[in-house]
Scaffold this active site. Structure first.
Site, PDB file in Angstrom:
ATOM      1  N   ASP A   1     -40.133  -4.696  72.899  1.00  0.00           N
ATOM      2  CA  ASP A   1     -38.919  -4.170  72.989  1.00  0.00           C
ATOM      3  C   ASP A   1     -40.422  -3.775  74.082  1.00  0.00           C
ATOM      4  OD1 ASP A   1     -37.425  -2.482  70.335  1.00  0.00           O
ATOM      5  OD2 ASP A   1     -38.009  -4.764  71.597  1.00  0.00           O
TER       6      ASP A   1
ATOM      7  N   GLU B   1     -43.022  -4.313  76.730  1.00  0.00           N
ATOM      8  CA  GLU B   1     -42.434  -5.581  77.183  1.00  0.00           C
ATOM      9  C   GLU B   1     -41.051  -5.967  78.452  1.00  0.00           C
ATOM     10  OE1 GLU B   1     -44.570  -7.274  79.406  1.00  0.00           O
ATOM     11  OE2 GLU B   1     -43.429  -8.191  81.081  1.00  0.00           O
TER      12      GLU B   1
ATOM     13  N   ASP C   1     -38.769  -3.023  78.359  1.00  0.00           N
ATOM     14  CA  ASP C   1     -38.551  -1.352  79.140  1.00  0.00           C
ATOM     15  C   ASP C   1     -39.144  -1.836  80.413  1.00  0.00           C
ATOM     16  OD1 ASP C   1     -38.781  -0.150  75.989  1.00  0.00           O
ATOM     17  OD2 ASP C   1     -37.422  -1.092  77.404  1.00  0.00           O
TER      18      ASP C   1
ATOM     19  N   SER D   1      -2.267  -9.684  66.261  1.00  0.00           N
ATOM     20  CA  SER D   1      -2.226  -9.375  64.706  1.00  0.00           C
ATOM     21  C   SER D   1      -2.683 -10.283  63.577  1.00  0.00           C
ATOM     22  CB  SER D   1      -1.054  -8.436  64.025  1.00  0.00           C
ATOM     23  OG  SER D   1      -0.160  -8.223  63.673  1.00  0.00           O
ATOM     24  N   LEU D   2      -2.716  -9.854  62.783  1.00  0.00           N
ATOM     25  CA  LEU D   2      -2.588 -11.397  61.557  1.00  0.00           C
ATOM     26  C   LEU D   2      -2.000 -11.142  60.872  1.00  0.00           C
ATOM     27  CD1 LEU D   2      -6.568 -11.770  61.860  1.00  0.00           C
ATOM     28  CD2 LEU D   2      -5.345 -13.649  62.269  1.00  0.00           C
TER      29      LEU D   2
ATOM     30  N   LYS E   1     -14.610 -10.854  58.764  1.00  0.00           N
ATOM     31  CA  LYS E   1     -12.836 -10.224  59.626  1.00  0.00           C
ATOM     32  C   LYS E   1     -13.621  -8.257  59.542  1.00  0.00           C
ATOM     33  CE  LYS E   1      -8.368  -8.113  59.088  1.00  0.00           C
ATOM     34  NZ  LYS E   1      -8.573  -6.581  59.983  1.00  0.00           N
TER      35      LYS E   1
ATOM     36  N   ARG F   1      -7.366  -4.137  72.981  1.00  0.00           N
ATOM     37  CA  ARG F   1      -5.634  -4.598  72.178  1.00  0.00           C
ATOM     38  C   ARG F   1      -4.548  -3.588  72.400  1.00  0.00           C
ATOM     39  NH1 ARG F   1      -2.887  -4.655  67.939  1.00  0.00           N
ATOM     40  NH2 ARG F   1      -1.411  -6.920  67.418  1.00  0.00           N
TER      41      ARG F   1
ATOM     42  N   GLU G   1     -14.487  -8.636  68.097  1.00  0.00           N
ATOM     43  CA  GLU G   1     -14.141  -6.975  68.166  1.00  0.00           C
ATOM     44  C   GLU G   1     -15.504  -6.371  68.158  1.00  0.00           C
ATOM     45  OE1 GLU G   1     -11.599  -7.120  66.479  1.00  0.00           O
ATOM     46  OE2 GLU G   1     -11.618  -5.443  64.436  1.00  0.00           O
TER      47      GLU G   1
ATOM     48  N   LYS H   1      -7.912  -9.658  52.870  1.00  0.00           N
ATOM     49  CA  LYS H   1      -8.136  -9.296  52.713  1.00  0.00           C
ATOM     50  C   LYS H   1      -8.784  -8.802  51.162  1.00  0.00           C
ATOM     51  CE  LYS H   1      -6.453  -5.834  54.783  1.00  0.00           C
ATOM     52  NZ  LYS H   1      -6.308  -5.420  56.221  1.00  0.00           N
TER      53      LYS H   1
HETATM   54  N1  LIG Z   1     -11.539  -8.491  62.836  1.00  0.00           N
HETATM   55  C1  LIG Z   1     -11.902  -9.611  62.619  1.00  0.00           C
HETATM   56  O1  LIG Z   1     -12.846  -9.941  62.822  1.00  0.00           O
HETATM   57  N2  LIG Z   1     -11.441 -10.973  63.813  1.00  0.00           N
HETATM   58  N3  LIG Z   1      -9.435 -11.238  64.298  1.00  0.00           N
HETATM   59  C2  LIG Z   1      -9.850 -12.224  64.214  1.00  0.00           C
HETATM   60  C3  LIG Z   1      -8.154 -12.543  64.927  1.00  0.00           C
HETATM   61  C4  LIG Z   1      -7.348 -11.865  65.379  1.00  0.00           C
HETATM   62  C5  LIG Z   1      -6.300 -12.757  66.195  1.00  0.00           C
HETATM   63  C6  LIG Z   1      -6.937 -14.410  65.955  1.00  0.00           C
HETATM   64  O2  LIG Z   1      -8.131 -14.251  65.019  1.00  0.00           O
HETATM   65  N4  LIG Z   1     -10.357 -13.110  63.799  1.00  0.00           N
HETATM   66  C7  LIG Z   1     -11.216 -11.879  63.164  1.00  0.00           C
HETATM   67  N5  LIG Z   1     -12.818 -12.977  62.667  1.00  0.00           N
END
Ligand SMILES: NC(=O)n1nc(-c2ccco2)nc1N
Length: 325
Positions: free
Chosen positions: A32, A34, A36, A81-82, A116, A137, A174, A316
């Site tokens: 670190d 070097e 800096d 969203s998923l 996730k 988003r 993310e 989940k």
């Molecule tokens: N939240 C998260 O880690 N996500 N979200 C997606 C995502 C959302 C829509 C398509 O892919 N993929 C990952 N690893």
């Protein structure tokens, strides 16, 4: 001043390589001290020649002044969203819905399996390899312009690590706050009689919504990319999602190291159980896994159910009893 320009370019390129190896490959090239030292050398040289400062310089992460508010940005491609799964039966339903629509048995299907991450979804646009704009988003169609704040995140490259960058590349991922950084932030806030955050996700969201980038710059935020939005280039992208993420990594974009390819139901369940067992030792919050059909052409054939993609499912974990702080 071509002499000075060459010296500046050499310093910037060297610092970019150091940042790439440290933040993306998780394999520092130099101590670190070097890093800096070189950063201070660049800062001094730019101070002497302010007219030669470029926006993609590693010294230009923290914006000068606070904003009055956030502009709105409309996503060219909606950020969706998923759909969720909470059991193996739900996963089987997801696999069956895929089999109903494409002539491939799920046992033969390759999936890109990802943790996730429990943070904030963002979109970052690179034009000719330079970070131009970033947005939250939001509602999936419009988000807030958080470019100045995203620039302060140390593992977000200001310039892509390639001699021939795509004309336009939108990286989606993310932004999260690792648990250790979250605890230290709350300790400091307590000591200063300031408000503390309930959890790392709220801390990340609050840090990205700061109007003053100097405050965001002091927050331990991390980006992990997980998909590509807009892409314009003479070169074709790989045809698999996993391969696309590895390509992003080669460009200097951080990608989570737990991501794996798996084929068929048993390997999906094995990944889910593997990540669930590792959950408490990852050092950052996750709330499950995201299992995506890997082949992009099949993703496009499967399309979306109104808002959520038919080709991906968030499997989940059972809700954890929340720590009360
Ligand atoms: N939240 C998260 O880690 N996500 N979200 C997606 C995502 C959302 C829509 C398509 O892919 N993929 C990952 N690893």
């Amino acid at each position: 001043t071509t002499q000075i320009k060459q010296q500046l370019d050499r310093l910037k390129e060297t610092l970019r390589q150091y940042e790439y190896h440290y933040h993306v490959l998780d394999n520092p090239l130099v101590p670190d001290a070097e890093y800096d030292r070189l950063m201070n050398e660049l800062k001094n040289l730019e101070w002497q020649h302010p007219d030669l400062i470029t926006t993609d310089s590693p010294t230009q992460r923290v914006g000068a002044k606070p904003l009055d508010g956030f502009a709105q940005i409309t996503h060219e491609i909606p950020m969706l969203s998923l759909d969720n799964a909470f059991s193996d039966d739900d996963l089987d339903g997801f696999l069956r819905r895929i089999e109903d629509r494409i002539p491939v048995k799920s046992q033969q299907l390759e999936f890109c399996c990802e943790p996730k991450l429990d943070g904030l979804a963002v979109s970052i646009l690179y034009v000719d390899g330079i970070l131009i704009q970033a947005a939250t988003r939001g509602d999936g169609n419009t988000g807030e312009d958080i470019t100045a704040n995203i620039r302060t995140i140390r593992n977000v490259p200001l310039k892509l690590n390639t001699p021939n960058p795509p004309a336009r590349l939108e990286v989606r991922g993310e932004v999260f706050m690792p648990q250790q950084g979250f605890e230290q932030l709350n300790e400091r806030a307590l000591a200063k009689g300031e408000k503390t955050f309930a959890n790392p996700r709220n801390a990340a969201a609050g840090s990205l919504r700061q109007l003053d980038p100097k405050i965001t710059s002091q927050r331990p935020l991390v980006l992990n990319a997980y998909s590509i939005g807009v892409y314009e280039s003479d070169d074709q992208l790989p045809t698999g999602h996993f391969e696309r993420l590895q390509w992003l990594k080669s460009l200097g974009i951080p990608v989570n190291s737990e991501i794996k390819l798996a084929q068929g139901r048993e390997q999906l369940l094995a990944f889910y159980q593997h990540i669930q067992q590792k959950r408490s030792s990852l050092g950052y919050d996750i709330d499950g896994t995201v299992l995506k059909v890997n082949d992009i052409a099949l993703q496009e054939q499967l399309g979306f159910i109104s808002k959520a993609p038919r080709w991906a499912i968030a499997y989940k974990f059972p809700a954890q009893e929340e720590m009360t702080i």
